[in-house]
Design an enzyme around this catalytic site. Structure first.
Site, PDB file in Angstrom:
ATOM      1  N   ASN A  77     -21.719 -18.262  16.852  1.00  0.00           N
ATOM      2  CA  ASN A  77     -20.657 -18.680  15.945  1.00  0.00           C
ATOM      3  C   ASN A  77     -20.097 -20.060  16.291  1.00  0.00           C
ATOM      4  O   ASN A  77     -19.975 -20.931  15.424  1.00  0.00           O
ATOM      5  CB  ASN A  77     -19.535 -17.641  15.958  1.00  0.00           C
ATOM      6  CG  ASN A  77     -18.449 -17.910  14.933  1.00  0.00           C
ATOM      7  OD1 ASN A  77     -18.725 -18.064  13.747  1.00  0.00           O
ATOM      8  ND2 ASN A  77     -17.210 -17.978  15.385  1.00  0.00           N
TER       9      ASN A  77
ATOM     10  N   GLN B  67     -16.441 -12.234  13.409  1.00  0.00           N
ATOM     11  CA  GLN B  67     -15.000 -12.283  13.209  1.00  0.00           C
ATOM     12  C   GLN B  67     -14.641 -11.647  11.875  1.00  0.00           C
ATOM     13  O   GLN B  67     -15.304 -11.848  10.866  1.00  0.00           O
ATOM     14  CB  GLN B  67     -14.503 -13.734  13.257  1.00  0.00           C
ATOM     15  CG  GLN B  67     -14.609 -14.387  14.626  1.00  0.00           C
ATOM     16  CD  GLN B  67     -13.578 -13.856  15.611  1.00  0.00           C
ATOM     17  OE1 GLN B  67     -12.823 -12.921  15.322  1.00  0.00           O
ATOM     18  NE2 GLN B  67     -13.541 -14.440  16.795  1.00  0.00           N
TER      19      GLN B  67
ATOM     20  N   CYS C 198      -1.339   5.796   7.082  1.00  0.00           N
ATOM     21  CA  CYS C 198      -2.611   5.189   7.487  1.00  0.00           C
ATOM     22  C   CYS C 198      -2.398   4.240   8.662  1.00  0.00           C
ATOM     23  O   CYS C 198      -1.459   3.443   8.673  1.00  0.00           O
ATOM     24  CB  CYS C 198      -3.219   4.430   6.298  1.00  0.00           C
ATOM     25  SG  CYS C 198      -4.726   3.518   6.704  1.00  0.00           S
TER      26      CYS C 198
ATOM     27  N   CYS D 245       0.830  -1.204   0.000  1.00  0.00           N
ATOM     28  CA  CYS D 245       0.000   0.000   0.000  1.00  0.00           C
ATOM     29  C   CYS D 245       0.866   1.256   0.000  1.00  0.00           C
ATOM     30  O   CYS D 245       1.763   1.400   0.837  1.00  0.00           O
ATOM     31  CB  CYS D 245      -0.910   0.003   1.230  1.00  0.00           C
ATOM     32  SG  CYS D 245      -1.943   1.471   1.374  1.00  0.00           S
TER      33      CYS D 245
ATOM     34  N   CYS E 122      -8.715 -12.445  21.819  1.00  0.00           N
ATOM     35  CA  CYS E 122      -8.167 -11.473  20.873  1.00  0.00           C
ATOM     36  C   CYS E 122      -7.114 -10.590  21.533  1.00  0.00           C
ATOM     37  O   CYS E 122      -6.658  -9.620  20.924  1.00  0.00           O
ATOM     38  CB  CYS E 122      -9.282 -10.607  20.290  1.00  0.00           C
ATOM     39  SG  CYS E 122     -10.198  -9.654  21.515  1.00  0.00           S
TER      40      CYS E 122
END
Length: 519
Positions: free
Chosen positions: A371, A337, A81, A75, A468
């Site tokens: 999930n 997710q 960014c 990128c 996470c």
């Protein structure tokens, strides 16, 4: 950004020792320095820019000797960014760095080590991100609305034209979004766009701080039809989200539809996935298309399109778990997710590790829309899902009905307050008075510390923890192992977020020799 700004022209040279949890290079020797863009083993020139009590921040000036793992970022906006942090590191090296961070957290925070390290789970590294929140801001000097993620080192929206990590077609819609928003009368009152890419549709939720004009609604509808996306408006909280209806097809998902004219002030309601909702066909009852432009229809009535004056329900957003023949409906602002293929691999590995049988009774804590719960229901005798968000519980119940999982049930409960008899809180949840053979934990970043004692008292045969955040996972595993006597059988990482410093982990525990007996 905290810390004291440093004004210095001093240029230093050093070798990078490691990476921080945010993917910044670490310089040791004297006061520690964090250098974004630097990689372990590299010799670099840098200048300190900001001082904190324990470390300094620095600007990378030059890489004198590159690491063999360094690659050219794909990128052109990388470094400015804030959406990615590791594009300059090869995909294999990114995964190794994440495994190292998990291992370090286990040793340093939890004082635990698994008996087996599982091979990492991985999936696509580009075009994978199906859920995102993009910022939007009209910049007077640029004369247009800028759309994208926040800048890495500043509180501004990064001026990008394309995003390679967003799932298609959204990655290619950054410039069209900017052009369309710039033409709106409320262009300065649309601060963010929620992205949800389902298996059957793409949804964009525009946060609108002022009511759009009729011409604004026309442009939004035209954008949805042209780019084959569903357009939603959110004037207030999450319960205010409404799909913007069109004429000539099923919501914004229809190709070749005509933007509504006389119906410009009408808006459709959100997907029909409430408790007791429709089965596989997505049928809706009791809904109406006659709502305000900001969505005044009843929640749960289903998104609609005005076709000849008749309300027609759009199919709910959904994703599939093909291996388990499970379909999960969800709303565009629901948590799912981020990486679909990795999520499928995660669910498969979870069920393999649990070794479920028809006699298994599973408790799934922080279950979301089901999930893991519904996939487990295909092989377990009974599954019970518990979630703190009542709206997600409603959708989990709907998904159980949709998938004909009669052995699955769901409860809404504040898991920070749930406890078993003998815990001393006097707040025993009915679903915690039962016997479970297996427990699954999939908490938010803060972890599951408050519920660990209750889990231990259940004395399950296996506990699977999905996380996470490596720090909270390590902390909680330390409690389960060192205070409640569990054995950490296996652990591993999942590259759910390539090119970022974030990742998912999972850990399998079994009862050990030192079972907790205190109440």
């Amino acid at each position: 950004m905290s810390g004291r700004k440093l004004v210095t022209g001093t240029v230093e040279v050093a070798t990078v020792a490691a990476l921080t949890h945010a993917g910044e290079g670490i310089i040791r020797g004297g006061k520690t320095v964090f250098v974004p863009g630097a990689l372990p083993g590299e010799s670099i020139r840098f200048r300190r820019t900001r001082s904190h009590r324990q470390h300094d921040e620095a600007e990378l000036l030059e890489v004198l000797e590159s690491a063999v793992e360094r690659v050219v970022p794909r990128c052109p906006h990388f470094g400015v960014c804030g959406g990615c942090a590791l594009q300059h590191l090869s995909a294999e090296a990114q995964l190794e760095a994440k495994q190292t961070e998990l291992r370090d957290n286990f040793e340093r925070v939890g004082h635990v080590s698994p008996e087996e390290w599982l091979p990492p789970l991985r999936g696509p590294v580009w075009g994978y991100r199906r859920r995102a929140r993009l910022g939007a801001k009209f910049v007077t000097k640029k004369g247009r609305v800028v759309v994208g993620f926040r800048e890495r080192l500043a509180p501004y929206i990064a001026d990008v034209r394309h995003c390679d990590v967003l799932a298609e077609p959204v990655g290619a819609l950054i410039t069209p979004l900017s052009d369309m928003l710039t033409l709106l009368s409320i262009r300065e009152r649309v601060p963010q766009i929620e992205v949800a890419v389902a298996d059957n549709a793409v949804a964009l939720v525009f946060r609108v701080l002022d009511p759009p004009s009729n011409s604004d609604l026309e442009r939004l509808r035209e954008f949805g039809v042209t780019h084959r996306v569903r357009v939603y408006l959110q004037p207030k909280g999450l319960d205010s989200v409404r799909e913007l209806e069109t004429e000539g097809g099923e919501g914004n998902a229809a190709a070749g539809g005509t933007a509504a004219g006389g119906a410009a002030a009408r808006g459709a309601v959100t997907d029909s996935v409430a408790a007791g909702g429709a089965a596989a066909g997505g049928a809706v009852t009791g809904g109406t298309a006659e709502a305000s432009a900001l969505g005044g229809g009843p929640v749960g009535a289903g998104p609609t399109a005005a076709v000849g004056g008749t309300a027609v329900a759009s199919p709910p957003l959904h994703y599939r778990l093909p291996k388990f023949k499970v379909t999960l409906n969800f709303l565009p602002t629901d948590f799912i997710q981020v990486n679909g293929p990795v999520n499928e691999a995660l669910v498969s590995r979870a069920i393999e590790l649990l070794e479920l049988t028809p006699s298994s009774v599973v408790l799934d804590l922080f279950c979301g829309i089901g999930n893991f719960t519904l996939a487990m229901a295909k092989s377990a005798g009974r599954v019970v899902g518990v979630e703190g968000d009542a709206a997600l519980v409603a959708r989990a119940r709907h998904n159980a009905h949709l998938n004909r999982c009669e052995n699955a049930e769901f409860y809404a409960a504040d898991l920070a307050k749930a406890s078993l008899p003998g815990s001393g809180t006097g707040n025993t949840a009915p679903w915690l008075r039962e016997n479970y053979t297996h427990v699954v934990l999939d908490p938010p970043r803060a972890g599951a510390l408050e519920v660990l004692a209750s889990v231990a008292r259940l004395e399950p045969q296996r506990v699977l923890y999905i996380s996470c955040h490596p720090g909270s996972l390590a902390r909680d595993l330390g409690v389960l192992v060192n205070e409640h006597g569990f054995t950490l059988e296996a652990a591993g990482v999942l590259d759910m977020f390539p090119h970022t410093a974030h990742f998912e982990s999972l850990a399998l525990l079994k009862p050990g020799k030192r079972k907790a007996t205190s109440s």
